[in-house]
Design an enzyme around this catalytic site. Structure first.
Site, short mmCIF file in Angstrom:
data_model
loop_
_atom_site.label_atom_id
_atom_site.label_comp_id
_atom_site.label_asym_id
_atom_site.label_seq_id
_atom_site.Cartn_x
_atom_site.Cartn_y
_atom_site.Cartn_z
N PHE A 203 -2.67 -7.28 -4.28
CA PHE A 203 -1.99 -6.36 -4.32
C PHE A 203 -0.71 -6.04 -3.99
O PHE A 203 0.13 -6.83 -3.58
CB PHE A 203 -2.76 -5.01 -3.15
CG PHE A 203 -3.44 -5.70 -2.02
CD1 PHE A 203 -2.26 -6.05 -1.02
CD2 PHE A 203 -4.53 -6.56 -1.50
CE1 PHE A 203 -3.06 -6.58 0.46
CE2 PHE A 203 -5.00 -6.32 -0.74
CZ PHE A 203 -3.81 -5.90 0.18
N HIS A 204 0.60 -5.26 -4.60
CA HIS A 204 1.85 -5.34 -4.41
C HIS A 204 2.63 -4.02 -5.51
O HIS A 204 3.60 -3.26 -4.18
CB HIS A 204 2.22 -6.47 -5.67
CG HIS A 204 1.55 -5.55 -7.09
ND1 HIS A 204 0.94 -5.44 -7.86
CD2 HIS A 204 2.80 -4.90 -7.79
CE1 HIS A 204 0.67 -5.06 -8.90
NE2 HIS A 204 2.27 -4.91 -8.84
#
Ligand code: UD1
Length: 361
Positions: A203-204
């Protein structure tokens, strides 16, 4: 003999470099292609490694825009694209997806009255002020040829843009995946932790990683999931962890590994019991590979993955109450498999190339 058409193919982030690899050869069979890499992504694992893994020649022009605020980054792309496009004077500029590189390159071209081809056109989210939504809606509104990945995107654009050419090509990301499947490493070669059942996570997005308390809460929930999770760190997430002092926080069942290359990511996805992500690319890769996905967002542009039962949304604000039960249910249930053809048949790049040449002629 008629003059050969000239297309400038513009990209700059990891998922775009992946899609550009196959578009460059498909377009190159029919036209002269000038490849322009904005340099929005520059870390080794996000950029150089991809060129190497996918066997792509270096871009003809590298703009080196790097990171910055949305305005700084988009403005840098505009300023560097304008003189380049004026000099190249291509017959068309092809852009991909919904990043700041997409918008910057499309806008620079349109202001010079150079026809724009938008690949991955017609996707929509409800949050109109999300950066990617601004980028994709604006690009869809100035492109003349709109290449869509799905029927729903085509239907939408036929209403929104009756003046444009809309061509349902399918998703070029599937073409790349299909071409790379035979050579994938084993998951255990990517991470020793992948020798027993595991969840693969990445995730980012800003809404998950930019606020330390949200990031901390997410990591706590992930570390308590019933199956060990292997989290591959996007550089943005790595920086957020460092900035929040969470780099060495207690991990329980979770193992953190550095950002992985494209082939390693596909291998980890294919071998996983479940994928946990906020990335649009990984949602579709899990769907194509038949692996259930949990998307850490309130909505997705890839609606078909939800309708087909391949993907489940858990919004960031619901992670504390819902992530554990949703993951537990998916891990226990024998999923029946799903139709994998919602985004084309793996020949999208050739259709984009044909449509571009037909349109320009
Ligand atoms: C961008 C796209 C997003 C896409 C994602 C794919 C926009 C608005 N967003 O998000 O749609 O899903 O790429 O990965 O264009 N950074 C590095 N090294 C790099 C690049 C970035 O460390 O090579 C860090 C920097 O701290 C930077 C941050 O990541 O400020 C954000 O990078 P940016 O390119 O703005 O957006 P992404 O989050 O990568």
């Amino acid at each position: 003999m008629s003059r050969q058409l000239h297309v400038a193919l513009c990209y700059g982030t990891r998922p775009q470099t992946i899609k550009a690899s196959i578009l460059r050869s498909a377009l190159g069979a029919l036209a002269r292609v000038t490849a322009v890499d904005s340099g929005q992504h520059y870390d080794y694992a996000l950029n150089e490694l991809l060129y190497r893994q996918l066997g792509v020649a270096p871009a003809d022009h590298y703009l080196g825009v790097g990171s910055g605020s949305h305005a700084t980054q988009t403005a840098a792309i505009l300023l560097r694209m304008e003189p380049l496009l004026s000099e190249l004077s291509p017959d068309a500029v092809a852009v991909i997806g919904d990043t700041n590189s997409t918008l910057g390159c499309a806008l620079a071209a349109a202001k010079l009255r150079i026809p724009v081809v938008h690949v991955e056109a017609g996707l929509r989210a409800h949050d109109r002020l999300m950066a990617e939504e601004i980028n994709r809606r604006t690009t869809d509104s100035i492109a003349g040829l709109l290449c869509t990945p799905s029927r729903s995107a085509t239907d939408r654009l036929r209403v929104e843009r009756p003046d444009a050419v809309v061509c349902e090509t399918g998703d070029v990301a599937r073409d790349v995946l299909v071409s790379q499947l035979p050579g994938l490493p084993s998951p255990a070669a990517v991470s020793p932790a992948a020798q027993t059942p595991y969840i693969f996570a990445t995730f980012h997005r800003a809404e998950l990683v930019d606020q330390p308390e949200v990031l901390r809460g997410l990591l706590e929930e992930v570390s308590r999931l019933p199956v060990p999770t292997i989290l591959a760190l996007h550089p943005r997430t790595r920086r957020a962890l460092d900035a929040a002092g969470l780099t060495h926080a207690g991990r329980g069942q979770m193992q953190i590994i550095p950002a992985v290359g494209y082939l390693e990511s596909l291998a980890m996805t294919r071998g996983a019991s479940l994928v946990l992500t906020d990335s649009g690319g990984l949602q579709r890769e899990a769907y194509w590979l038949g692996v259930p996905c949990v998307t850490l967002r309130a909505e997705t542009e890839w609606d078909e993955t939800i309708q087909l039962g391949a993907n489940t949304l858990v919004p960031p604000c619901d992670v504390a109450g819902r992530l554990g039960p949703v993951v537990g249910r998916l891990l226990q249930g024998a999923h029946p498999g799903w139709d994998r053809n919602a985004y084309g048949d793996g020949h999208a790049a050739d259709r984009v190339a044909d449509a571009t040449v037909d349109w320009l002629k």
